[in-house]
Scaffold this active site. Structure first.
Site, PDB file in Angstrom:
ATOM      1  N   LYS A 113       0.828  -1.217   0.000  1.00 36.49           N
ATOM      2  CA  LYS A 113       0.000   0.000   0.000  1.00 36.49           C
ATOM      3  C   LYS A 113       0.860   1.263   0.000  1.00 36.49           C
ATOM      4  O   LYS A 113       0.457   2.282  -0.553  1.00 36.49           O
ATOM      5  CB  LYS A 113      -0.950  -0.002   1.196  1.00 36.49           C
ATOM      6  CG  LYS A 113      -2.064  -1.050   1.047  1.00 36.49           C
ATOM      7  CD  LYS A 113      -3.213  -0.821   1.998  1.00 36.49           C
ATOM      8  CE  LYS A 113      -4.321  -1.838   1.712  1.00 36.49           C
ATOM      9  NZ  LYS A 113      -5.461  -1.717   2.600  1.00 36.49           N
ATOM     10  N   LYS A 199      -5.172 -10.481  -5.626  1.00 36.19           N
ATOM     11  CA  LYS A 199      -6.383 -10.682  -4.835  1.00 36.19           C
ATOM     12  C   LYS A 199      -7.452  -9.643  -5.188  1.00 36.19           C
ATOM     13  O   LYS A 199      -7.119  -8.520  -5.565  1.00 36.19           O
ATOM     14  CB  LYS A 199      -6.069 -10.662  -3.334  1.00 36.19           C
ATOM     15  CG  LYS A 199      -5.857  -9.318  -2.720  1.00 36.19           C
ATOM     16  CD  LYS A 199      -6.015  -9.363  -1.182  1.00 36.19           C
ATOM     17  CE  LYS A 199      -6.062  -7.927  -0.658  1.00 36.19           C
ATOM     18  NZ  LYS A 199      -6.615  -7.725   0.630  1.00 36.19           N
ATOM     19  N   LYS A 202     -10.801  -3.898  -2.641  1.00 32.29           N
ATOM     20  CA  LYS A 202     -11.627  -2.688  -2.754  1.00 32.29           C
ATOM     21  C   LYS A 202     -10.864  -1.564  -3.436  1.00 32.29           C
ATOM     22  O   LYS A 202     -11.444  -0.695  -4.055  1.00 32.29           O
ATOM     23  CB  LYS A 202     -12.002  -2.164  -1.363  1.00 32.29           C
ATOM     24  CG  LYS A 202     -12.886  -3.047  -0.555  1.00 32.29           C
ATOM     25  CD  LYS A 202     -13.419  -2.234   0.629  1.00 32.29           C
ATOM     26  CE  LYS A 202     -13.611  -3.105   1.837  1.00 32.29           C
ATOM     27  NZ  LYS A 202     -12.506  -3.009   2.801  1.00 32.29           N
TER      28      LYS A 202
HETATM   29  N1  AQP Z   1      -9.646 -11.142  -1.934  1.00 29.46           N
HETATM   30  C1  AQP Z   1      -9.902 -11.576  -0.709  1.00 29.46           C
HETATM   31  N2  AQP Z   1     -10.113 -12.893  -0.477  1.00 29.46           N
HETATM   32  C2  AQP Z   1     -10.396 -13.352   0.775  1.00 29.46           C
HETATM   33  N3  AQP Z   1     -10.507 -12.533   1.863  1.00 29.46           N
HETATM   34  C3  AQP Z   1     -10.322 -11.214   1.673  1.00 29.46           C
HETATM   35  N4  AQP Z   1     -10.380 -10.155   2.513  1.00 29.46           N
HETATM   36  C4  AQP Z   1     -10.122  -9.013   1.822  1.00 29.46           C
HETATM   37  N5  AQP Z   1      -9.899  -9.314   0.543  1.00 29.46           N
HETATM   38  C5  AQP Z   1     -10.017 -10.658   0.393  1.00 29.46           C
HETATM   39  C6  AQP Z   1     -10.691 -10.251   3.943  1.00 29.46           C
HETATM   40  O1  AQP Z   1     -11.741  -9.343   4.217  1.00 29.46           O
HETATM   41  C7  AQP Z   1     -11.602  -8.872   5.558  1.00 29.46           C
HETATM   42  C8  AQP Z   1     -11.788  -7.393   5.622  1.00 29.46           C
HETATM   43  O2  AQP Z   1     -10.826  -6.708   4.904  1.00 29.46           O
HETATM   44  P1  AQP Z   1     -10.686  -5.136   5.053  1.00 29.46           P
HETATM   45  O3  AQP Z   1     -11.680  -4.413   4.269  1.00 29.46           O
HETATM   46  O4  AQP Z   1     -10.619  -4.740   6.462  1.00 29.46           O
HETATM   47  O5  AQP Z   1      -9.264  -4.862   4.501  1.00 29.46           O
HETATM   48  P2  AQP Z   1      -8.538  -5.401   3.280  1.00 29.46           P
HETATM   49  O6  AQP Z   1      -7.982  -6.751   3.554  1.00 29.46           O
HETATM   50  O7  AQP Z   1      -7.535  -4.348   3.013  1.00 29.46           O
HETATM   51  O8  AQP Z   1      -9.673  -5.494   2.175  1.00 29.46           O
HETATM   52  P3  AQP Z   1      -9.513  -5.153   0.672  1.00 29.46           P
HETATM   53  O9  AQP Z   1     -10.778  -5.311  -0.023  1.00 29.46           O
HETATM   54  O10 AQP Z   1      -8.380  -5.873   0.090  1.00 29.46           O
HETATM   55  O11 AQP Z   1      -9.221  -3.605   0.717  1.00 29.46           O
HETATM   56  P4  AQP Z   1      -7.965  -2.867   0.179  1.00 29.46           P
HETATM   57  O12 AQP Z   1      -8.126  -2.803  -1.283  1.00 29.46           O
HETATM   58  O13 AQP Z   1      -8.073  -1.540   0.854  1.00 29.46           O
HETATM   59  O14 AQP Z   1      -6.755  -3.651   0.592  1.00 29.46           O
HETATM   60  C9  AQP Z   1     -10.250  -9.353   6.072  1.00 29.46           C
HETATM   61  O15 AQP Z   1     -10.457 -10.473   6.924  1.00 29.46           O
HETATM   62  C10 AQP Z   1      -9.542  -9.787   4.823  1.00 29.46           C
HETATM   63  O16 AQP Z   1      -8.645 -10.860   5.076  1.00 29.46           O
END
Ligand code: AQP
Length: 336
Positions: A113, A199, A202
């Protein structure tokens, strides 16, 4: 013996997608009756990257409503907003002061990030895993159900506990409990629709890369129609040369409730033209009840607010005494 305690959360940064659902929330729902559960909307984590203050509250309501819509049951689970419980920020500071900087600089999520933020990367982003450790440790959580991407942060949380207990507790009287990650094999890492080696996320600039839980049937159809595939005939799991094929078959398997063996047999002679409509229909039907319940919850804002108020009280009843215990161990003993 009482039930084991579970804590987990999601950031209110944009729409929840199938990765968040299958990697995290679906597992919370399935396991909730076995445990005592705390699920928070981690709005302090949401400002570790540039955010829009005009949408933070609306996004927080949205995630809380989606928890209920996905099946979080208040009989077993508490839902609350992280920033409503000030102990999260306070414990973060205390943990910061015992966490070596180089432990944080090693974190993969930070490195990935930080590259996107360039010169503007915040101290908060580096400190994200310590805030996450505080979230978990304030509740004496036994288990933390997350997707695979969060495993390294749970390992760091465990390292912080070991260090703090070693410095300020004793083997017979540890200050904090050592939590365990709870990562399901299936759905632990849902991949992007536009690149099966990345992966689903968001923050991916392309909307076509993810299916959001609140996408309309038309949007779902469009995204699956345009998702990346390959020119090979017949569909199969676990071929490293075909990451998109494995990802789409896995999504179909989990959402249809069929076994991997049944899906492997069903799809082995299919082409993409036959499989994509099947997957589209399955995704639309799986998300329909969640979307209906979401609309109901959002139509009654005062109910949602009462859930969060009550959640805050239940969370503080656990978190505040644990914060006091850590402060006492660190030597903060002058009475107020
Ligand atoms: N692609 C994924 N597959 C399985 N699990 C996932 N998680 C996120 N992406 C995947 C799980 O979702 C939970 C919440 O995540 P979060 O929103 O707190 O943060 P994150 O992991 O940063 O989610 P994103 O969507 O990937 O956001 P960005 O793009 O900001 O990084 C966690 O339990 C995570 O493991």
């Amino acid at each position: 013996m009482g039930k084991q305690r579970v804590l987990s959360g999601v950031q209110p940064t944009g729409n929840l997608h199938l990765g968040n659902y299958l990697g995290a929330i679906r597992n919370w729902v399935e396991g909730q009756s076995q445990y005592e559960n705390f699920f928070c909307v981690v709005d302090l984590h949401a400002i570790t990257v540039p955010h829009n203050p005009a949408t933070l509250a609306a996004d927080t309501y949205k995630i809380a409503a989606l928890y209920l819509a996905c099946g979080i049951d208040l009989q077993y689970s508490t839902i609350f907003v992280q920033s409503h419980v000030s102990a999260h920020s306070e414990l973060t500071w205390l943990l910061n002061c015992i966490t070596p900087l180089n432990w944080l600089e090693r974190m993969i999520q930070f490195k990935e990030k930080a590259v996107k933020q360039g010169e503007n990367v915040s101290t908060g982003l580096l400190d994200y895993p310590v805030l996450m450790a505080a979230d978990i440790l304030l509740y004496d959580a036994d288990l933390v159900p997350v997707g695979e991407d969060q495993k390294q942060h749970i390992e760091l949380t465990r390292d912080i506990v070991i260090r703090l207990n070693d410095q300020f507790g004793s083997p017979k009287k540890p200050v904090l409990k050592l939590p365990e990650p709870l990562i399901r094999k299936e759905g632990a890492r849902v991949m992007s629709l536009t690149d099966g080696t990345k992966k689903m996320s968001k923050s991916d600039p392309s909307e076509l890369s993810r299916i959001n839980l609140l996408d309309s049937p038309d949007e779902i159809q469009k995204k699956i129609k345009r998702c990346k595939t390959d020119p090979i005939k017949g569909l199969e799991f676990d071929n490293p040369e075909r990451p998109e094929c494995n990802n789409l078959l896995t999504l179909y398997t989990i959402l249809s409730g069929k076994t991997k063996e049944v899906v492997a047999a069903e799809c082995q002679d299919m082409g993409w033209g036959q499989f994509k409509p099947l997957l589209t229909e399955t995704v639309i039907e799986s998300l329909k009840p969640i979307q209906q319940k979401y609309d109901e919850v959002m139509a009654d804002k005062s109910y949602l607010e009462s859930v969060l108020r009550e959640g805050r009280q239940q969370a503080e009843a656990i978190a505040n005494p644990i914060l006091s215990k850590v402060k006492t161990a660190l030597g903060y003993s002058i009475p107020l």
